[in-house]
Design an enzyme around this catalytic site. Structure first.
Site, PDB file in Angstrom:
ATOM      1  N   ARG A 176       0.806  -1.152  -0.265  1.00 39.40           N
ATOM      2  CA  ARG A 176      -0.046   0.136  -0.019  1.00 39.40           C
ATOM      3  C   ARG A 176       0.928   1.160   0.052  1.00 39.40           C
ATOM      4  O   ARG A 176       0.301   2.310  -0.179  1.00 39.40           O
ATOM      5  CB  ARG A 176      -0.975   0.009   1.289  1.00 39.40           C
ATOM      6  CG  ARG A 176      -2.050  -0.886   1.316  1.00 39.40           C
ATOM      7  CD  ARG A 176      -2.661  -0.927   2.773  1.00 39.40           C
ATOM      8  NE  ARG A 176      -3.001   0.236   3.243  1.00 39.40           N
ATOM      9  CZ  ARG A 176      -4.339   0.681   3.302  1.00 39.40           C
ATOM     10  NH1 ARG A 176      -5.232  -0.097   2.479  1.00 39.40           N
ATOM     11  NH2 ARG A 176      -4.713   1.868   3.871  1.00 39.40           N
ATOM     12  N   ARG A 180       8.957   6.776  -3.594  1.00 41.94           N
ATOM     13  CA  ARG A 180       9.186   7.849  -4.408  1.00 41.94           C
ATOM     14  C   ARG A 180      10.621   8.169  -4.564  1.00 41.94           C
ATOM     15  O   ARG A 180      11.131   8.342  -3.350  1.00 41.94           O
ATOM     16  CB  ARG A 180       8.204   8.993  -4.147  1.00 41.94           C
ATOM     17  CG  ARG A 180       6.843   8.654  -4.294  1.00 41.94           C
ATOM     18  CD  ARG A 180       6.085   9.965  -4.686  1.00 41.94           C
ATOM     19  NE  ARG A 180       4.705   9.610  -4.100  1.00 41.94           N
ATOM     20  CZ  ARG A 180       4.015   9.850  -3.355  1.00 41.94           C
ATOM     21  NH1 ARG A 180       4.526  10.778  -2.319  1.00 41.94           N
ATOM     22  NH2 ARG A 180       2.843   9.731  -3.152  1.00 41.94           N
ATOM     23  N   ARG A 253      -8.581  -6.616  13.957  1.00 45.46           N
ATOM     24  CA  ARG A 253      -7.624  -5.839  14.991  1.00 45.46           C
ATOM     25  C   ARG A 253      -8.695  -4.822  15.384  1.00 45.46           C
ATOM     26  O   ARG A 253      -9.517  -4.381  14.774  1.00 45.46           O
ATOM     27  CB  ARG A 253      -6.605  -5.131  14.302  1.00 45.46           C
ATOM     28  CG  ARG A 253      -5.557  -6.373  14.112  1.00 45.46           C
ATOM     29  CD  ARG A 253      -5.003  -6.790  15.218  1.00 45.46           C
ATOM     30  NE  ARG A 253      -4.005  -5.936  16.119  1.00 45.46           N
ATOM     31  CZ  ARG A 253      -3.388  -6.020  17.073  1.00 45.46           C
ATOM     32  NH1 ARG A 253      -3.647  -7.539  17.550  1.00 45.46           N
ATOM     33  NH2 ARG A 253      -2.600  -5.332  17.624  1.00 45.46           N
ATOM     34  N   ARG A 284       0.190   5.506  16.820  1.00 45.51           N
ATOM     35  CA  ARG A 284       0.146   7.051  16.076  1.00 45.51           C
ATOM     36  C   ARG A 284      -0.564   7.803  17.070  1.00 45.51           C
ATOM     37  O   ARG A 284      -1.377   7.487  17.873  1.00 45.51           O
ATOM     38  CB  ARG A 284      -0.354   7.176  14.942  1.00 45.51           C
ATOM     39  CG  ARG A 284      -1.539   6.499  14.480  1.00 45.51           C
ATOM     40  CD  ARG A 284      -1.651   6.549  12.979  1.00 45.51           C
ATOM     41  NE  ARG A 284      -3.018   5.766  12.824  1.00 45.51           N
ATOM     42  CZ  ARG A 284      -3.473   5.237  11.394  1.00 45.51           C
ATOM     43  NH1 ARG A 284      -2.589   5.183  10.527  1.00 45.51           N
ATOM     44  NH2 ARG A 284      -4.481   4.599  11.549  1.00 45.51           N
ATOM     45  N   GLU A 309      -3.252   6.352  19.731  1.00 44.20           N
ATOM     46  CA  GLU A 309      -4.169   5.108  19.105  1.00 44.20           C
ATOM     47  C   GLU A 309      -3.466   3.887  19.437  1.00 44.20           C
ATOM     48  O   GLU A 309      -2.112   3.843  19.316  1.00 44.20           O
ATOM     49  CB  GLU A 309      -3.936   5.438  17.449  1.00 44.20           C
ATOM     50  CG  GLU A 309      -5.359   4.987  16.715  1.00 44.20           C
ATOM     51  CD  GLU A 309      -5.154   5.085  15.328  1.00 44.20           C
ATOM     52  OE1 GLU A 309      -5.268   6.415  14.930  1.00 44.20           O
ATOM     53  OE2 GLU A 309      -4.883   4.276  14.724  1.00 44.20           O
ATOM     54  N   TYR A 357      -9.518  -5.234   3.707  1.00 42.11           N
ATOM     55  CA  TYR A 357      -8.878  -4.135   4.196  1.00 42.11           C
ATOM     56  C   TYR A 357      -9.244  -3.083   3.078  1.00 42.11           C
ATOM     57  O   TYR A 357      -8.603  -2.820   2.123  1.00 42.11           O
ATOM     58  CB  TYR A 357      -7.100  -4.438   4.190  1.00 42.11           C
ATOM     59  CG  TYR A 357      -6.497  -3.291   4.914  1.00 42.11           C
ATOM     60  CD1 TYR A 357      -7.007  -2.034   5.609  1.00 42.11           C
ATOM     61  CD2 TYR A 357      -5.146  -3.456   4.897  1.00 42.11           C
ATOM     62  CE1 TYR A 357      -6.314  -1.051   6.133  1.00 42.11           C
ATOM     63  CE2 TYR A 357      -4.502  -2.524   5.617  1.00 42.11           C
ATOM     64  CZ  TYR A 357      -4.830  -1.355   6.072  1.00 42.11           C
ATOM     65  OH  TYR A 357      -4.116  -0.563   6.598  1.00 42.11           O
ATOM     66  N   ASP A 359     -10.146   0.689   1.738  1.00 39.00           N
ATOM     67  CA  ASP A 359     -10.246   2.281   1.750  1.00 39.00           C
ATOM     68  C   ASP A 359     -11.780   2.861   1.446  1.00 39.00           C
ATOM     69  O   ASP A 359     -12.465   1.779   0.661  1.00 39.00           O
ATOM     70  CB  ASP A 359      -9.130   3.038   0.803  1.00 39.00           C
ATOM     71  CG  ASP A 359      -7.868   2.546   1.319  1.00 39.00           C
ATOM     72  OD1 ASP A 359      -7.811   2.564   2.702  1.00 39.00           O
ATOM     73  OD2 ASP A 359      -6.794   2.641   0.547  1.00 39.00           O
TER      74      ASP A 359
END
Ligand code: UDP
Length: 376
Positions: A176, A180, A253, A284, A309, A357, A359
């Site tokens: 995912r 770059r 989870r 995070r 989190e 999973y 988006d």
């Protein structure tokens, strides 16, 4: 004739989008949700003038113009660009892995220098794999990005998030993340991204406008009565629960949030800071105002809201968040999917019902696809 064409179980993104499009085709929909609010995990709570992503940060991103135009026709989106940073032992690195990260990690300043370094870093994994496909997340990460970045930015974070060794996790999770060779901290490769102006509740409210909704309504407590109300069911809850866990429970989870109000306007200078070392217990910290307030406007709001989190294994009674797509769970999910495929009057959709999973944008694409296939 039944009162409704569709009983939609769950008012998250799949359910709400389905309701919106089906209603446009003249279908009568009833949306139910066991929670006391609509929106599923997109729901935001306003605290001190800030939209707090109560069930975890959501950033909309897509390259699909049809999807982008669709969500913007409901509510206009802002220009938020996700550029999380990672904190490892007090040092900050840019994400996703890009020239800024490589500079911070190795001091390299050009793409050519970075390529040489990356090749060195990947060499060990290439020898180990000897031409075969990576079998797990650890092998995949070391092949993609090499051992330093794997050790500092991936291993600890991933093991905290998934509660499993990187050797037991599927390779696709790490694919995912973009890599770059430019100084570009935009986390996503997609053409479009942003957050609804005024928050996600506006999106969900817009989608469900003029649709009958019943809150605090648990499908499993009144299954027969509710089922009798409509010709078909759109089910967006957990697929194993629909079948009364007959093959066993799927694993998820869950995430818990320690949300705090801080008496300063700017706590961490960014919406998302990942803590990638294993020893820090949270994965995070999200500072919610940065999703919707930019530049000096952050100071107009003297306080800020942050969420620490924590990721743990799901147990009965908790909120399921992420499907655990390891081998055991994938096999089990497939057995449930086979049952689901035989249903003629039930449509399964979304992260929990498909055990996927997902988006947000692909969820909307899936609804478009489903509605088209139904030829309403
Ligand atoms: N990941 C990582 N380090 C990071 C951020 C992400 O190793 O700092 C890995 C981790 O395995 C995670 C995956 O990348 O599960 C996907 O991360 P993403 O941020 O896309 O996950 P989400 O926002 O859906 O939780």
């Amino acid at each position: 004739m039944k009162r409704f064409d569709y009983l939609i179980v769950g008012s998250g993104l799949f359910g709400a989008t389905f309701a919106y499009l089906a209603r446009k085709k003249g279908k009568r929909c009833l949306v139910i949700d066991k929670r006391s609010h609509i929106g599923g995990n997109l729901y935001c709570e306003n605290i001190k003038g800030i939209n707090v992503h109560k069930y975890g940060a959501h950033i909309f991103h897509t390259s699909n113009k049809e999807v982008w135009n669709f969500v913007n026709s409901i509510v206009e989106f802002n220009r938020y660009t996700n550029s999380p940073v990672a904190n490892y032992k007090g040092k900050v690195y840019n994400l996703p892995f890009n020239m800024n990260t490589f500079y911070q990690m190795w001091g390299v300043t050009t793409p050519a220098e970075a390529e040489i370094k990356l090749e060195e870093q990947r060499a060990e994994a290439k020898v180990t794999l000897n031409g075969r496909e990576p079998q797990n997340l650890e092998e995949q990460a070391q092949l993609l990005i090499g051992k330093d970045i794997y050790t500092i930015l991936i291993k600890g974070y991933t093991e905290k998030q998934w509660g499993r060794s990187c050797k037991e996790l599927p390779a696709f999770i790490i694919r995912r993340l973009p890599i770059r060779m430019t100084f570009d901290n935009n986390y996503f490769n997609d053409k479009y991204q942003g957050i609804p102006i005024g928050g996600y509740n506006k999106l969900i409210k817009g989608l469900l406008e003029n649709t009958e909704i019943r809150l605090n309504c648990d499908f499993f407590k009144e299954r027969e009565t509710l089922t009798a109300l409509a010709d078909k069911i759109v089910y967006t809850g957990a697929i194993d629960e629909f079948y009364d866990y007959k093959f066993g429970r799927l694993q998820y989870r869950t995430v818990s949030f320690d949300t705090q109000i801080k008496d300063i306007p700017n706590y961490q200078g960014n919406a998302v800071v990942n803590y990638t070392e294993r020893e820090v217990p949270y994965t995070r910290i999200i500072e919610h105002k940065h999703f919707e307030m930019f530049g000096t406007t952050i100071n107009e709001c003297p306080q800020t809201v942050v969420s620490y989190e924590y990721s743990t294994e799901w147990e009965l009674g908790m909120e399921p968040y992420y499907p655990v797509n390891d081998a055991h769970n994938n096999i089990l999910a497939e057995k449930y999917r086979e049952l689901a495929a035989q249903e003629t009057n039930v449509i399964f959709g979304g992260r929990l019902a498909e055990y996927k999973y997902y988006d947000m944008a692909p969820v909307i694409e899936k609804v478009f696809f489903t509605i088209r296939a139904l030829e309403l």
